[in-house]
Design a protein around this motif. Structure first.
Motif, PDB file in Angstrom:
ATOM      1  N   MET A   1       0.839  -1.173   0.000  1.00  0.00           N
ATOM      2  CA  MET A   1       0.000   0.000   0.000  1.00  0.00           C
ATOM      3  C   MET A   1       0.889   1.243   0.000  1.00  0.00           C
ATOM      4  N   PRO A   2       0.622   2.199  -0.882  1.00  0.00           N
ATOM      5  CA  PRO A   2       1.447   3.396  -0.955  1.00  0.00           C
ATOM      6  C   PRO A   2       1.328   4.234   0.314  1.00  0.00           C
ATOM      7  N   ALA A   3       2.384   4.986   0.583  1.00  0.00           N
ATOM      8  CA  ALA A   3       2.383   5.890   1.734  1.00  0.00           C
ATOM      9  C   ALA A   3       1.353   6.992   1.506  1.00  0.00           C
ATOM     10  N   PRO A   4       0.840   7.580   2.586  1.00  0.00           N
ATOM     11  CA  PRO A   4      -0.098   8.692   2.442  1.00  0.00           C
ATOM     12  C   PRO A   4       0.531   9.851   1.654  1.00  0.00           C
ATOM     13  N   LEU A   5      -0.329  10.609   0.988  1.00  0.00           N
ATOM     14  CA  LEU A   5       0.124  11.695   0.127  1.00  0.00           C
ATOM     15  C   LEU A   5       1.042  12.671   0.858  1.00  0.00           C
ATOM     16  N   ARG A   6       0.695  13.068   2.037  1.00  0.00           N
ATOM     17  CA  ARG A   6       1.528  14.024   2.784  1.00  0.00           C
ATOM     18  C   ARG A   6       2.929  13.470   3.028  1.00  0.00           C
ATOM     19  N   GLU A   7       3.000  12.187   3.362  1.00  0.00           N
ATOM     20  CA  GLU A   7       4.290  11.548   3.605  1.00  0.00           C
ATOM     21  C   GLU A   7       5.110  11.495   2.319  1.00  0.00           C
ATOM     22  N   ARG A   8       4.462  11.157   1.205  1.00  0.00           N
ATOM     23  CA  ARG A   8       5.164  11.112  -0.085  1.00  0.00           C
ATOM     24  C   ARG A   8       5.665  12.497  -0.475  1.00  0.00           C
ATOM     25  N   GLU A   9       4.839  13.516  -0.305  1.00  0.00           N
ATOM     26  CA  GLU A   9       5.244  14.883  -0.642  1.00  0.00           C
ATOM     27  C   GLU A   9       6.413  15.337   0.221  1.00  0.00           C
ATOM     28  N   ALA A  10       6.395  14.980   1.492  1.00  0.00           N
ATOM     29  CA  ALA A  10       7.497  15.337   2.392  1.00  0.00           C
ATOM     30  C   ALA A  10       8.777  14.623   1.967  1.00  0.00           C
ATOM     31  N   ARG A  11       8.654  13.367   1.562  1.00  0.00           N
ATOM     32  CA  ARG A  11       9.822  12.593   1.114  1.00  0.00           C
ATOM     33  C   ARG A  11      10.396  13.203  -0.157  1.00  0.00           C
ATOM     34  N   VAL A  12       9.550  13.575  -1.097  1.00  0.00           N
ATOM     35  CA  VAL A  12      10.009  14.211  -2.341  1.00  0.00           C
ATOM     36  C   VAL A  12      10.739  15.512  -2.016  1.00  0.00           C
ATOM     37  N   ALA A  13      10.168  16.325  -1.147  1.00  0.00           N
ATOM     38  CA  ALA A  13      10.801  17.598  -0.773  1.00  0.00           C
ATOM     39  C   ALA A  13      12.157  17.357  -0.124  1.00  0.00           C
ATOM     40  N   LEU A  14      12.250  16.365   0.758  1.00  0.00           N
ATOM     41  CA  LEU A  14      13.514  16.046   1.408  1.00  0.00           C
ATOM     42  C   LEU A  14      14.562  15.614   0.394  1.00  0.00           C
ATOM     43  N   LEU A  15      14.189  14.701  -0.496  1.00  0.00           N
ATOM     44  CA  LEU A  15      15.150  14.185  -1.475  1.00  0.00           C
ATOM     45  C   LEU A  15      15.593  15.265  -2.454  1.00  0.00           C
ATOM     46  N   LEU A  16      14.667  16.090  -2.914  1.00  0.00           N
ATOM     47  CA  LEU A  16      15.064  17.180  -3.816  1.00  0.00           C
ATOM     48  C   LEU A  16      15.992  18.147  -3.100  1.00  0.00           C
ATOM     49  N   SER A  17      15.772  18.357  -1.826  1.00  0.00           N
ATOM     50  CA  SER A  17      16.669  19.210  -1.048  1.00  0.00           C
ATOM     51  C   SER A  17      18.049  18.556  -0.922  1.00  0.00           C
ATOM     52  N   LEU A  18      18.069  17.256  -0.655  1.00  0.00           N
ATOM     53  CA  LEU A  18      19.342  16.540  -0.514  1.00  0.00           C
ATOM     54  C   LEU A  18      20.180  16.604  -1.783  1.00  0.00           C
ATOM     55  N   VAL A  19      19.520  16.569  -2.937  1.00  0.00           N
ATOM     56  CA  VAL A  19      20.265  16.594  -4.200  1.00  0.00           C
ATOM     57  C   VAL A  19      20.409  18.004  -4.752  1.00  0.00           C
ATOM     58  N   GLY A  20      20.006  18.999  -3.971  1.00  0.00           N
ATOM     59  CA  GLY A  20      20.204  20.389  -4.359  1.00  0.00           C
ATOM     60  C   GLY A  20      19.249  20.911  -5.419  1.00  0.00           C
ATOM     61  N   LEU A  21      18.068  20.330  -5.514  1.00  0.00           N
ATOM     62  CA  LEU A  21      17.126  20.740  -6.550  1.00  0.00           C
ATOM     63  C   LEU A  21      15.762  21.166  -6.007  1.00  0.00           C
ATOM     64  N   ALA A  22      15.711  21.546  -4.756  1.00  0.00           N
ATOM     65  CA  ALA A  22      14.434  21.956  -4.163  1.00  0.00           C
ATOM     66  C   ALA A  22      13.790  23.091  -4.945  1.00  0.00           C
ATOM     67  N   ASP A  23      14.596  23.992  -5.483  1.00  0.00           N
ATOM     68  CA  ASP A  23      14.067  25.137  -6.232  1.00  0.00           C
ATOM     69  C   ASP A  23      13.629  24.784  -7.651  1.00  0.00           C
ATOM     70  N   HIS A  24      13.845  23.538  -8.071  1.00  0.00           N
ATOM     71  CA  HIS A  24      13.529  23.124  -9.439  1.00  0.00           C
ATOM     72  C   HIS A  24      12.397  22.098  -9.491  1.00  0.00           C
ATOM     73  N   ALA A  25      11.664  21.940  -8.411  1.00  0.00           N
ATOM     74  CA  ALA A  25      10.647  20.893  -8.314  1.00  0.00           C
ATOM     75  C   ALA A  25       9.574  20.994  -9.388  1.00  0.00           C
ATOM     76  N   ALA A  26       9.273  22.189  -9.865  1.00  0.00           N
ATOM     77  CA  ALA A  26       8.207  22.363 -10.855  1.00  0.00           C
ATOM     78  C   ALA A  26       8.694  22.243 -12.293  1.00  0.00           C
ATOM     79  N   GLN A  27       9.999  22.096 -12.490  1.00  0.00           N
ATOM     80  CA  GLN A  27      10.526  22.025 -13.856  1.00  0.00           C
ATOM     81  C   GLN A  27      10.332  20.640 -14.458  1.00  0.00           C
ATOM     82  N   ARG A  28      10.213  20.589 -15.764  1.00  0.00           N
ATOM     83  CA  ARG A  28      10.107  19.348 -16.517  1.00  0.00           C
ATOM     84  C   ARG A  28      11.519  18.851 -16.827  1.00  0.00           C
ATOM     85  N   PRO A  29      11.687  17.551 -17.080  1.00  0.00           N
ATOM     86  CA  PRO A  29      13.029  17.017 -17.342  1.00  0.00           C
ATOM     87  C   PRO A  29      13.772  17.741 -18.469  1.00  0.00           C
ATOM     88  N   GLY A  30      13.085  18.104 -19.533  1.00  0.00           N
ATOM     89  CA  GLY A  30      13.736  18.779 -20.651  1.00  0.00           C
ATOM     90  C   GLY A  30      14.246  20.173 -20.319  1.00  0.00           C
TER      91      GLY A  30
END
Length: 113
Positions: free
Chosen positions: A1-30
């Motif tokens: 069963m997938p984690a609750p949405l809030r938990e997933r969003e928090a995990r995404v924010a943490l990981l993007l911060s860890l890799v230095g891309l928190a400010d780029h979360a809304a950008q597309r891969p291209g």
């Protein structure tokens, strides 16, 4: 069963911060550079908290400087996350970042050196 949405969003924010891309979360891969795309790939690989991360030539398409930055980041993130990383690479300059180096030669695996 997938984690609750809030938990997933928090995990995404943490990981993007860890890799230095928190400010780029809304950008597309291209819209991201090659190095930024590799950082996103690292964050995605860690999203489900794996015990083992397998990376086949994670810097193969990057210039030497960006490749080294990505590998240093990989090392820092896997340590902070408590993950074991198995990285296949042909670039000998990256070997200095490894805790242990193995060679595969004619089907035989052995310690490097």
């Amino acid at each position: 069963m997938p984690a609750p949405l809030r938990e997933r969003e928090a995990r995404v924010a943490l990981l993007l911060s860890l890799v230095g891309l928190a400010d780029h979360a809304a950008q597309r891969p291209g819209e991201l550079s090659g190095g930024q795309q590799q950082r996103v790939a690292l964050a995605r690989a860690l999203a489900n908290r794996p015990a083992l991360l397998l990376a086949d030539e994670p810097t193969g398409q990057l210039d030497a400087e960006t490749g080294l930055e990505v590998m240093e980041l990989l090392r820092a993130v896997v340590r902070s996350e408590g993950v074991t990383a198995l990285v296949a690479a042909h670039d000998n300059t990256l070997l200095t970042l490894a805790d242990r180096v193995l060679e595969l030669d004619d089907g035989v695996v052995r310690e490097a050196g």
